[in-house]
Design an enzyme around this catalytic site. Sequence first.
Site, PDB file in Angstrom:
ATOM      1  N   ARG A 216       1.042  -1.025   0.050  1.00  0.00           N
ATOM      2  CA  ARG A 216       0.248   0.004  -0.391  1.00  0.00           C
ATOM      3  C   ARG A 216       1.151   1.445   0.042  1.00  0.00           C
ATOM      4  O   ARG A 216       1.931   1.456   0.406  1.00  0.00           O
ATOM      5  CB  ARG A 216      -1.116   0.376   1.170  1.00  0.00           C
ATOM      6  CG  ARG A 216      -0.337   0.143   2.635  1.00  0.00           C
ATOM      7  CD  ARG A 216      -0.810   0.077   3.305  1.00  0.00           C
ATOM      8  NE  ARG A 216      -2.714   0.728   3.636  1.00  0.00           N
ATOM      9  CZ  ARG A 216      -3.662   0.001   2.970  1.00  0.00           C
ATOM     10  NH1 ARG A 216      -3.402  -1.564   3.282  1.00  0.00           N
ATOM     11  NH2 ARG A 216      -4.792   0.667   3.283  1.00  0.00           N
ATOM     12  N   ALA A 237       6.622  -2.314  -4.451  1.00  0.00           N
ATOM     13  CA  ALA A 237       6.615  -1.307  -4.169  1.00  0.00           C
ATOM     14  C   ALA A 237       5.533  -0.274  -3.303  1.00  0.00           C
ATOM     15  O   ALA A 237       4.852  -0.520  -4.352  1.00  0.00           O
ATOM     16  CB  ALA A 237       8.182  -1.581  -3.503  1.00  0.00           C
ATOM     17  N   HIS A 238       5.656   0.002  -2.063  1.00  0.00           N
ATOM     18  CA  HIS A 238       4.447   1.644  -2.120  1.00  0.00           C
ATOM     19  C   HIS A 238       4.575   2.445  -2.836  1.00  0.00           C
ATOM     20  O   HIS A 238       6.040   2.944  -3.647  1.00  0.00           O
ATOM     21  CB  HIS A 238       5.062   2.023  -0.106  1.00  0.00           C
ATOM     22  CG  HIS A 238       5.924   2.327  -0.226  1.00  0.00           C
ATOM     23  ND1 HIS A 238       7.040   1.592  -0.024  1.00  0.00           N
ATOM     24  CD2 HIS A 238       7.000   3.965  -0.145  1.00  0.00           C
ATOM     25  CE1 HIS A 238       7.461   2.874   0.352  1.00  0.00           C
ATOM     26  NE2 HIS A 238       7.903   3.947  -0.081  1.00  0.00           N
ATOM     27  N   ASN A 239       3.343   3.276  -3.303  1.00  0.00           N
ATOM     28  CA  ASN A 239       4.109   4.192  -4.513  1.00  0.00           C
ATOM     29  C   ASN A 239       3.696   3.623  -4.948  1.00  0.00           C
ATOM     30  O   ASN A 239       4.137   4.988  -6.638  1.00  0.00           O
ATOM     31  CB  ASN A 239       4.220   5.347  -3.911  1.00  0.00           C
ATOM     32  CG  ASN A 239       3.383   5.832  -2.902  1.00  0.00           C
ATOM     33  OD1 ASN A 239       3.914   5.618  -1.377  1.00  0.00           O
ATOM     34  ND2 ASN A 239       2.251   6.549  -3.289  1.00  0.00           N
ATOM     35  N   SER A 257       7.945   4.009  -5.280  1.00  0.00           N
ATOM     36  CA  SER A 257       7.423   5.299  -6.544  1.00  0.00           C
ATOM     37  C   SER A 257       8.391   5.202  -7.432  1.00  0.00           C
ATOM     38  O   SER A 257       7.925   6.373  -8.559  1.00  0.00           O
ATOM     39  CB  SER A 257       8.184   6.443  -5.391  1.00  0.00           C
ATOM     40  OG  SER A 257       6.953   7.075  -4.010  1.00  0.00           O
TER      41      SER A 257
END
Length: 345
Positions: A216, A237-239, A257
């Site tokens: 998340r 991974a996140h974003n 990201s």
Amino acid sequence: MEITLAQLAVQLDGVLLGNDADAVVTGVAGYDTVSAGEVTFVGQARHLAEAEASPALAIIVSQEVTSSVKPVIRVVDPRAGFARALQLFDWRRTPMPGIDPTAHIANSAAIHARAHIGPFASIGEGAVVGDGCIIHAHAVISDHVEIGAETVIHPQVIIYPRCTIGKRVILHGGVVIGADGFGYQPGPDGLVKIPHLGSVVIEDDVEIGANSNVDRATTGQTVIGRGTKIDNLVHIAHNVQIGPHCLIVAQVGIAGSAVLEAGVIVAPQAGVKDHLHIGAGARVAARAGVTRDVHAGATVSGYPAQSHADQLKLEASLRRVPALMATIKQLERQVSALQARIAEE
């Protein structure tokens, strides 16, 4: 199911050549495992002789094949035709709608009447399960998760709270959607955990392989674009933002990201550094380590990843190193001998 060769040809939008139009097809298999009564395929005409030597009833072939010792079904794309034939003979049972009595369903959850909820599945508060969804045994759908129509959630999948899953998504066993991202900030007393309060959005027609994870976002959303296919043992991974119709193959890791535009292909065991941008249609070769942005349409390989053409030149040069080292040693011996002669003179 029972289908004749002529009927199968119609289903595949193909043309049957041969005299066995009424023969009943019993199944579909590759030409190295096909049995009598089954249909096989060849993607390239050079493999036709191998398929003809098999016990196959008929062969799905490209339109460049005009004759064969066996009946053939000529189609535009033999591999796609083979896939469609396999779909016709898919033996896997589609569960009937209904909720198993051992499942745990929160009072505020909304379950469509045509959904299937399997044994010991758990559906949290405020969760929404759409029309025709299949939630298999021991899956965990947490609070306020939304799942679109005709999505299939296989056993042992865990979807954390407030994630959104689109229509016709397939999540294979052991997939985890919405776990916290790996985020910590050094502090005077050690590492301080950064709360991850964002969500995950899986768009329509995505498939995610067994034991893959999508974390998340810290804030905002981690997004997997429509039609993207993710293999087993992949970490997102996140974003991260993955565009539509990407292919992410086994054991890939994509750090926080990173942005992958439409149609990107990432081959097995490659890694993508955080905050990078990979342009539309780019290809990342197996085991590549992407440490900088990749332009649209580019193909990169190696570590650190660079133009595939440059990487091939580097590898070719590296193969010459042993011979060059031998030459250097020979030259060193010759120089030493010359120096000794000069010293004597």
